[in-house]
Design a protein around this motif. Structure first.
Motif, PDB file in Angstrom:
ATOM      1  N   LEU A   1      25.079  -9.808 -44.183  1.00  0.00           N
ATOM      2  CA  LEU A   1      25.642  -8.679 -44.928  1.00  0.00           C
ATOM      3  C   LEU A   1      24.957  -8.534 -46.282  1.00  0.00           C
ATOM      4  O   LEU A   1      24.678  -7.419 -46.740  1.00  0.00           O
ATOM      5  N   GLY A   2      24.674  -9.661 -46.935  1.00  0.00           N
ATOM      6  CA  GLY A   2      24.000  -9.626 -48.234  1.00  0.00           C
ATOM      7  C   GLY A   2      22.603  -9.050 -48.132  1.00  0.00           C
ATOM      8  O   GLY A   2      22.184  -8.260 -48.990  1.00  0.00           O
ATOM      9  N   MET A   3      21.854  -9.437 -47.090  1.00  0.00           N
ATOM     10  CA  MET A   3      20.514  -8.875 -46.907  1.00  0.00           C
ATOM     11  C   MET A   3      20.588  -7.376 -46.612  1.00  0.00           C
ATOM     12  O   MET A   3      19.755  -6.593 -47.100  1.00  0.00           O
ATOM     13  N   GLY A   4      21.563  -6.970 -45.808  1.00  0.00           N
ATOM     14  CA  GLY A   4      21.723  -5.550 -45.525  1.00  0.00           C
ATOM     15  C   GLY A   4      22.014  -4.752 -46.784  1.00  0.00           C
ATOM     16  O   GLY A   4      21.411  -3.691 -47.021  1.00  0.00           O
ATOM     17  N   LEU A   5      22.932  -5.258 -47.597  1.00  0.00           N
ATOM     18  CA  LEU A   5      23.253  -4.583 -48.856  1.00  0.00           C
ATOM     19  C   LEU A   5      22.058  -4.588 -49.795  1.00  0.00           C
ATOM     20  O   LEU A   5      21.761  -3.586 -50.455  1.00  0.00           O
ATOM     21  N   GLY A   6      21.337  -5.717 -49.858  1.00  0.00           N
ATOM     22  CA  GLY A   6      20.171  -5.803 -50.726  1.00  0.00           C
ATOM     23  C   GLY A   6      19.091  -4.814 -50.326  1.00  0.00           C
ATOM     24  O   GLY A   6      18.478  -4.156 -51.183  1.00  0.00           O
ATOM     25  N   GLY A   7      18.851  -4.676 -49.021  1.00  0.00           N
ATOM     26  CA  GLY A   7      17.863  -3.710 -48.561  1.00  0.00           C
ATOM     27  C   GLY A   7      18.261  -2.285 -48.879  1.00  0.00           C
ATOM     28  O   GLY A   7      17.433  -1.456 -49.283  1.00  0.00           O
ATOM     29  N   ALA A   8      19.542  -1.972 -48.699  1.00  0.00           N
ATOM     30  CA  ALA A   8      20.031  -0.627 -49.004  1.00  0.00           C
ATOM     31  C   ALA A   8      19.905  -0.327 -50.507  1.00  0.00           C
ATOM     32  O   ALA A   8      19.492   0.775 -50.901  1.00  0.00           O
ATOM     33  N   LEU A   9      20.253  -1.291 -51.332  1.00  0.00           N
ATOM     34  CA  LEU A   9      20.140  -1.102 -52.775  1.00  0.00           C
ATOM     35  C   LEU A   9      18.680  -0.930 -53.193  1.00  0.00           C
ATOM     36  O   LEU A   9      18.373  -0.164 -54.121  1.00  0.00           O
ATOM     37  N   CYS A  10      17.783  -1.643 -52.528  1.00  0.00           N
ATOM     38  CA  CYS A  10      16.352  -1.510 -52.828  1.00  0.00           C
ATOM     39  C   CYS A  10      15.893  -0.079 -52.580  1.00  0.00           C
ATOM     40  O   CYS A  10      15.186   0.513 -53.400  1.00  0.00           O
ATOM     41  N   ALA A  11      16.288   0.477 -51.439  1.00  0.00           N
ATOM     42  CA  ALA A  11      15.922   1.862 -51.121  1.00  0.00           C
ATOM     43  C   ALA A  11      16.514   2.832 -52.139  1.00  0.00           C
ATOM     44  O   ALA A  11      15.846   3.778 -52.589  1.00  0.00           O
ATOM     45  N   LEU A  12      17.768   2.614 -52.520  1.00  0.00           N
ATOM     46  CA  LEU A  12      18.416   3.490 -53.492  1.00  0.00           C
ATOM     47  C   LEU A  12      17.710   3.423 -54.846  1.00  0.00           C
ATOM     48  O   LEU A  12      17.486   4.463 -55.488  1.00  0.00           O
ATOM     49  N   CYS A  13      17.348   2.223 -55.281  1.00  0.00           N
ATOM     50  CA  CYS A  13      16.669   2.072 -56.573  1.00  0.00           C
ATOM     51  C   CYS A  13      15.299   2.749 -56.562  1.00  0.00           C
ATOM     52  O   CYS A  13      14.875   3.331 -57.570  1.00  0.00           O
ATOM     53  N   LYS A  14      14.597   2.658 -55.433  1.00  0.00           N
ATOM     54  CA  LYS A  14      13.301   3.326 -55.313  1.00  0.00           C
ATOM     55  C   LYS A  14      13.456   4.827 -55.515  1.00  0.00           C
ATOM     56  O   LYS A  14      12.687   5.464 -56.251  1.00  0.00           O
ATOM     57  N   LEU A  15      14.469   5.402 -54.883  1.00  0.00           N
ATOM     58  CA  LEU A  15      14.717   6.832 -55.028  1.00  0.00           C
ATOM     59  C   LEU A  15      15.119   7.184 -56.458  1.00  0.00           C
ATOM     60  O   LEU A  15      14.702   8.216 -56.989  1.00  0.00           O
ATOM     61  N   MET A  16      15.912   6.335 -57.088  1.00  0.00           N
ATOM     62  CA  MET A  16      16.376   6.616 -58.443  1.00  0.00           C
ATOM     63  C   MET A  16      15.222   6.585 -59.441  1.00  0.00           C
ATOM     64  O   MET A  16      15.201   7.365 -60.401  1.00  0.00           O
ATOM     65  N   ILE A  17      14.265   5.695 -59.228  1.00  0.00           N
ATOM     66  CA  ILE A  17      13.115   5.628 -60.133  1.00  0.00           C
ATOM     67  C   ILE A  17      12.206   6.835 -59.936  1.00  0.00           C
ATOM     68  O   ILE A  17      11.707   7.427 -60.898  1.00  0.00           O
ATOM     69  N   LEU A  18      12.001   7.223 -58.684  1.00  0.00           N
ATOM     70  CA  LEU A  18      11.128   8.357 -58.405  1.00  0.00           C
ATOM     71  C   LEU A  18      11.754   9.695 -58.790  1.00  0.00           C
ATOM     72  O   LEU A  18      11.046  10.620 -59.216  1.00  0.00           O
TER      73      LEU A  18
ATOM     74  N   CYS B   1      20.693  -5.311 -58.893  1.00  0.00           N
ATOM     75  CA  CYS B   1      20.974  -5.429 -57.455  1.00  0.00           C
ATOM     76  C   CYS B   1      21.416  -6.842 -57.110  1.00  0.00           C
ATOM     77  O   CYS B   1      22.337  -7.034 -56.294  1.00  0.00           O
ATOM     78  N   GLY B   2      20.766  -7.839 -57.734  1.00  0.00           N
ATOM     79  CA  GLY B   2      21.189  -9.215 -57.507  1.00  0.00           C
ATOM     80  C   GLY B   2      22.621  -9.443 -57.935  1.00  0.00           C
ATOM     81  O   GLY B   2      23.386 -10.138 -57.251  1.00  0.00           O
ATOM     82  N   GLY B   3      22.995  -8.843 -59.049  1.00  0.00           N
ATOM     83  CA  GLY B   3      24.375  -8.967 -59.524  1.00  0.00           C
ATOM     84  C   GLY B   3      25.359  -8.275 -58.607  1.00  0.00           C
ATOM     85  O   GLY B   3      26.457  -8.793 -58.346  1.00  0.00           O
ATOM     86  N   ILE B   4      24.987  -7.106 -58.089  1.00  0.00           N
ATOM     87  CA  ILE B   4      25.886  -6.368 -57.193  1.00  0.00           C
ATOM     88  C   ILE B   4      26.113  -7.143 -55.897  1.00  0.00           C
ATOM     89  O   ILE B   4      27.255  -7.265 -55.420  1.00  0.00           O
ATOM     90  N   VAL B   5      25.038  -7.689 -55.325  1.00  0.00           N
ATOM     91  CA  VAL B   5      25.175  -8.469 -54.094  1.00  0.00           C
ATOM     92  C   VAL B   5      26.023  -9.716 -54.357  1.00  0.00           C
ATOM     93  O   VAL B   5      26.867 -10.092 -53.534  1.00  0.00           O
TER      94      VAL B   5
END
Length: 447
Positions: free
Chosen positions: A232-249, A401-405
């Motif tokens: 579950l943590g890896m799934g959430l981490g991957g989703a947050l990674c995608a969200l952060c990429k979009l937020m930066i762009l 993201c590390g803190g959220i997970v």
């Protein structure tokens, strides 16, 4: 005068004799001592406190390991030496905020020792004090994207190699890793990987092939541990990674980001279903998920619920100081004993902590301890938010993201307050505390 090289030869021999003179199995203490000495050498001689921090994190994983021997006391001294050295030559000076961090925790310790509101188990306060020193030392280093990525890369390799070696030689159904707990090990992997992935992809520009290779290795290590929360943590981490990429762009296009994020989440869900069908049906982790999804509670889940209820009863009867660290097991046993006439209760595990990060702090340390810890966590969180608002980069988002997970998985476990992961948690908080939004260095201090 005895030549220095003779002393260098005799000293390790003498230390070995001291350790093995106590018991033959104290080899682990020698290894731990060696790791700490390498860390202090890297910090004070080579002037690379990043690698010193890595060595101390690894050594602090072994607080509870049988055969640690005298090294458990050396850990305190090593962290103290690390902090004192960085007070003198660290990138940031020990300013008033830094002193407040230390004073808030020491004041809490002093009040507990003076009032003795419960039976004191000194080893837990010793571990907490050691982690406090390490946090204060790490907070004086100027951590940046490359330093954090380098440390996490080596640490992830260390944990992955340990996982594969343990799986190869262990007969246990679930491996425990260097943190001596299957659940804690999986959560540690998931959180570390999340920070490493987001930072490497968005800020450090780590090669995508290496990102994929490490992701597969971390996933396999978590599967070896048989821990649902790691997945579950890896799934959430991957989703947050995608969200952060979009937020930066697309910083100004919030609606568009949410729509794209929804598509990505759907794609990840499809991948999860495919992976689920690939996994063997007799795998321990898959059986646990199937029991959970069927609406039935296995012994592990029911044990957690019992632990949460135990924590709730402690919070009601001991709201200010809690039951004290190390005393939770007695309350859990007493509570379950009241319902021993129910057959299923007899099969439940008796747990030594609340299996919830927030409930653990409140039940073990009470509102007083929660307030003291909030001083540190609140200050570090504010610094992270300020950094993200100004820099808006992958490094800040990775730490977030590390803190959220951590907080999400903290609903079901006590990482990073489990003794063997407390050093990693102290390092992470030290990284957050070290963040500066301006020229706040040793010459200027906090503005």
């Amino acid at each position: 005068m005895i030549p220095k090289f003779v002393i260098l030869i005799l000293l390790p021999i003498l230390l070995t004799v001291v350790y093995l003179g106590s018991a033959d199995e104290n080899v682990v203490g020698i290894v731990s001592l060696g790791i700490m000495l390498v860390g202090l050498f890297a910090t004070m001689v080579i002037r690379t406190p990043v690698w010193g921090a890595l060595m101390l994190i690894i050594a602090l994983h072994w607080f509870q390991l049988e055969g640690i021997s005298h090294s458990i006391y050396v850990m305190f001294l090593a962290c103290f030496a690390y902090m004192v050295y960085l007070i003198r030559v660290g990138d940031h000076k020990a300013d008033r905020t830094w002193l407040l961090m230390g004073a808030s925790q020491l004041l809490f310790f002093a009040l507990v020792f003076a009032l003795k509101p419960y039976s004191l188990m000194m080893i837990f306060f010793f571990v907490d004090a050691t982690a406090l020193l390490f946090f204060l030392g790490c907070g004086l280093v100027r951590w940046d994207s490359s330093k954090v990525q380098a440390l996490l890369t080596v640490h992830l390799w260390f944990m992955v190699i340990w996982a594969f070696v343990e799986r190869a030689i262990s007969l246990e159904l679930r491996i425990e890793g260097p943190s001596l707990s299957s659940t804690n090990f999986a959560v540690l992997l998931a959180v570390s990987w999340t920070i490493w992935l987001v930072n490497g992809l968005l800020s450090n520009k780590t090669n995508v092939v290496w990102l994929c290779v490490m992701t597969v290795l971390v996933l396999m290590s978590i599967l070896f541990s048989g821990t649902r929360m790691g997945i579950l943590g890896m799934g959430l981490g991957g989703a947050l990674c995608a969200l952060c990429k979009l937020m930066i762009l697309q910083r100004e296009r919030v609606v568009g980001i949410l729509v794209k994020f929804g598509f990505i989440m759907g794609f990840l869900a499809i991948l999860a279903v495919i992976l689920w069908n690939i996994l063997p049906d007799d795998m321990f982790l898959k059986k646990g998920f199937e029991t959970f999804l069927s609406g039935k509670l296995d012994a592990s889940s029911m044990g957690r619920i019992a632990a949460w209820y135990t924590a709730w009863t402690i919070m009601k009867t001991h709201p200010i100081w809690g039951a004290g660290p190390g005393n939770f097991l007695l309350y859990n046993i007493e509570l379950l004993q009241r319902y021993h006439f129910i057959p299923v209760v007899q099969t439940l595990p008796r747990l030594g902590h609340a299996h919830n990060l927030f409930l653990m702090v409140l039940s073990d340390y009470g509102l007083a301890g929660f307030a003291a810890l909030s001083v540190v966590c609140g200050t570090c969180a504010v610094r992270l938010i300020r950094y993200i608002r100004k820099a808006w980069d992958g490094f800040g988002f990775a730490l977030l993201c590390g803190g959220i997970v951590t907080l999400f998985l903290g609903l079901f476990d006590v990482f990073p307050l489990f003794p063997s992961s407390l050093g990693w948690g102290a390092w992470y908080m030290g990284v957050l505390f070290s963040l500066r939004t301006g020229d706040e260095s040793r010459t200027g201090g906090d503005k």
